[in-house]
Design a protein around this motif. Sequence first.
Motif, PDB file in Angstrom:
ATOM      1  N   ILE A  68       0.776  -1.156   0.012  1.00  0.00           N
ATOM      2  CA  ILE A  68      -0.055  -0.082  -0.058  1.00  0.00           C
ATOM      3  C   ILE A  68       0.938   1.136   0.000  1.00  0.00           C
ATOM      4  O   ILE A  68       0.461   2.356  -0.025  1.00  0.00           O
ATOM      5  N   ARG A  69       2.168   1.110   0.040  1.00  0.00           N
ATOM      6  CA  ARG A  69       2.910   2.047   0.067  1.00  0.00           C
ATOM      7  C   ARG A  69       3.984   2.078  -1.080  1.00  0.00           C
ATOM      8  O   ARG A  69       4.541   1.192  -1.471  1.00  0.00           O
ATOM      9  N   ASP A  70       4.686   3.342  -1.332  1.00  0.00           N
ATOM     10  CA  ASP A  70       5.538   3.352  -2.534  1.00  0.00           C
ATOM     11  C   ASP A  70       6.817   2.987  -2.317  1.00  0.00           C
ATOM     12  O   ASP A  70       7.616   2.133  -3.105  1.00  0.00           O
ATOM     13  N   ASN A  71       7.077   2.917  -0.800  1.00  0.00           N
ATOM     14  CA  ASN A  71       8.370   2.469  -0.402  1.00  0.00           C
ATOM     15  C   ASN A  71       8.534   0.963  -0.377  1.00  0.00           C
ATOM     16  O   ASN A  71       7.635   0.203   0.244  1.00  0.00           O
ATOM     17  N   LEU A  72       9.283   0.286  -1.306  1.00  0.00           N
ATOM     18  CA  LEU A  72       9.126  -1.062  -1.397  1.00  0.00           C
ATOM     19  C   LEU A  72      10.085  -1.849  -0.314  1.00  0.00           C
ATOM     20  O   LEU A  72       9.972  -3.154  -0.020  1.00  0.00           O
ATOM     21  N   GLY A  73      10.953  -1.093   0.398  1.00  0.00           N
ATOM     22  CA  GLY A  73      11.990  -1.616   1.122  1.00  0.00           C
ATOM     23  C   GLY A  73      11.445  -2.535   2.306  1.00  0.00           C
ATOM     24  O   GLY A  73      11.867  -3.824   2.300  1.00  0.00           O
ATOM     25  N   PRO A  74      10.547  -2.197   3.243  1.00  0.00           N
ATOM     26  CA  PRO A  74      10.025  -2.946   4.197  1.00  0.00           C
ATOM     27  C   PRO A  74       9.518  -4.126   3.457  1.00  0.00           C
ATOM     28  O   PRO A  74       9.326  -5.353   4.215  1.00  0.00           O
ATOM     29  N   TYR A  75       8.600  -4.204   2.394  1.00  0.00           N
ATOM     30  CA  TYR A  75       7.888  -5.343   1.718  1.00  0.00           C
ATOM     31  C   TYR A  75       9.180  -6.455   1.372  1.00  0.00           C
ATOM     32  O   TYR A  75       8.826  -7.484   1.359  1.00  0.00           O
TER      33      TYR A  75
END
Length: 887
Positions: free
Chosen positions: A700-707
């Motif tokens: 749901i966020r543009d920041n893919l790092g955590p995923y």
Amino acid sequence: MSYRGIPAGYEDDEDWCLSDMVQKITVVPDITTAAGLNNENFDRNLSTDVNNWFESYKEQWNSYKRTPAAQHNLKVMLMRDPDPLLLALKLFANCPGCNNLKNKNLALFILETICDLHTQHPEISANCSDNTRMVAFNFVKTCGMVPLYKAVMSTYELKKICERLVPKIKELITQGHFKDAAHWTINLQITHLFSIFDIIFPLILQDKASLAEEYLNVAKDLQLPTVQFLDSLLDKQKTVLEHCDEILMKYEYKDVKHNVLSYRPMSKLVTRLAKKYKIETHLTPNLNFTKACSYMHYLWHKYQDGGMSCDAWRELVRDAASTRLLQMDLVTNVASYGDYEEAQYWLNYFNIPLEDLPSDMRKNFQWHITAEKTEDDKVLLNTSNESTNSTNSGGAINKSKRSNSATNNLYLTLNLPIESVIIIDNGAKFLEMLDYLESQLLIAFDSEWKPTVCNENVISLLQMATMDRVYLLDCLSTQLNDELWLQLGRRVFNNLEILKIGFSLHQDLRMLHKSLPLQLNLNTKTCYLDLREMWRRLKYLQIVKFPYDSGFNTGDSLCALTEICLGKKLDKSNQCSNWANRPLRHDQIVYAALDAHCLLQVYQVLSEMLLRLGLDVDQVVDEVTTGKTGYLFRMKRVISEQNDGCSTVFSPKTNLPKVKAVNAQIENNCTINVKFIADSMLYGLSKELRKLGIDCLEIIRDNLGPYIDIAKRENRYILTRDSRYNLFTEMLPRAQCLQIPNDSSVEQVLNILRLLDIKIYDCNLFTRCLNCNSNEFILALRHEIQMMRYGQALDEAKNACERNVWPYEKTFQLLNANKDILKSKATYRGRPIKLNRIKSHILRSKEHFYICDNCGICTWDGAHSIHGSVMEVILFNNSETASAAGF
């Protein structure tokens, strides 16, 4: 000083104003005033007996509202009166709320009842007078209920006083009730008595274009004048609003949505109406001018971006720039981008004097011509050094040509001699072609048509290719009659022994069916292979490595497919060209032949790839053409087992890291261990997976790092597609990333279950929150929900429920609702419980409710459903389990 009439406590408040209080008083007019003929008042007095009955009836209505008994009693009373229609109006006028009809209104109930009674007993209208008819019209004329308009008009036979109603409708128009006036004129069939500016245009100004269209469907004589008038507003010499200024002042329209009075919405409306009413294009010159300008601007940008050859660009523009205004717009647009050389070409071609251009542009042209002459003089002075001077004009041209030549080497070329490309434009050649094609087992086909602005596209050229020949059928040739096309349809296209391959076949077959008398049997799909669909399945299963796939190819076009299969792209610079021109240019002929022949080359590469993997090509083709699934999924599992559990088969030359597939098997407790992260573009997929109890997070966020970190830590599959797939494969092993095709979410779920061999059982269903993915729920009984929602529970519900949730154990964590939960109306995690989602009829019919402890969403058995095809898979798994257990 007197403060009479001012509320206590406001005597010294300077902000209090008596006028404010006066403005809030609304005087409701008596509907009986001037309701009859000649503006006479309507007598609504009831006899003593009827009045006594009606007072009692109103008390019953306040208690029970709409019931069959209430309607029956009203009908009995109406039938006792010699003039039931008149009595109904008197009862209506004595009802509270007769000025403001609502669905639960007694006044409305009376009118609906008399209309229903009239359908059962039409004879009750025998004694109805014209005065009664006029009263009925005046009572409902502005209520806004269209079904009631129709019912009252039929019951009171308002057409009998049609001439008397025309002035009344004109009064509605004067008062601004255009919507009501439109419905009355439609129902009374008197649209011919009103002009465009009486009803149609005011409706458009109020942004009620759908009702205006409904009106025009009846007022057929106003269709063409309306479209032509609206088209006149698109004259770009002024804005739409400026065109309408005089009309707005003349007719004093009050309710105007000014967003309608702009170019884009008005042009869309004219386009839709012109298409709907089949208005010829020459009757909408301003709209056609706009379309032609936009079309030429599109062609210019396509040409500038290198997606179109110069010859193709100029062919199409010559045909499109049919008027002097369009020619001037073309020159102005090209010059505005600084390409004065191309602009000068069109000035010369259209014989446009330089003096006709705007003054500032004329100066730029003159400066450019002077600069060009100076440059030419420099070139002449340096002709002796032309071979060594790389900076002169000739050198630049030669460099450009060499650059273009190098660029052309990147594109796929036709590997057939030009003599093998045969143009079919007469009957003898056509019959010879049929004899040859009928003996083939594999044929590729494609079609080309000239892009148009205002007219429908019609196929101009049909390409039929075999491995050693390409036929170009001239669909515009007058020597090819219907009988020849019928033979082509019967002997080739409908021949089940010949496999016809194409790319995005749906569009080509639709165009062929529309343009040519082939009489195609579109229900017979087994003899048509769509390479796009075949490619999609192979990409999805990830069981092959394409020869030239670098992992960074994007899109799903034929150009991308030829690049990964044949190593070169298709040169599409002639795709958008004038295919109606005869004779065709040489590069058009080569492009058309290559567009069909490359399909056979791609098919050959795909077949060889499948054979190397030990797959049966015929079975794969049969699966793609019939739309079935199963064979490729089974072979996927076999190949995966042969490659040490790697879920993706790579070429031996590939050094990409292999990650062992996530364990998707079911333990004895029926827990599903496979986990996913779904990309946000796959709308609905995560919800469908959660229905099955599968753990699926959603990006749901543009920041893919955590995923990415979660996927690595928890060994989750990434579900994505298109260019995002390439992005994820840069950060995760390719085996952990799945490309999901653009199917329905149900098809996507089925493919995932088959691909990873995931077993789903009844105990898994609906064990995850569809909103937040949690599997922790609070069990609440019916009376507990009632206590939280209403403050108390119904006595009969308190002991009706037992905490017996399922006949078998569910694979989720289930807690009971305690007193703290009931009092705070919040979950154990402190989330507010969303009780409003539970409708009253659900609360009466369900015994158990499940509250997500993480987000507070309430659900119940039957709140969501699972698609039938998915349920078949689940039932099959359950039957297998039962058989294994010996049941």
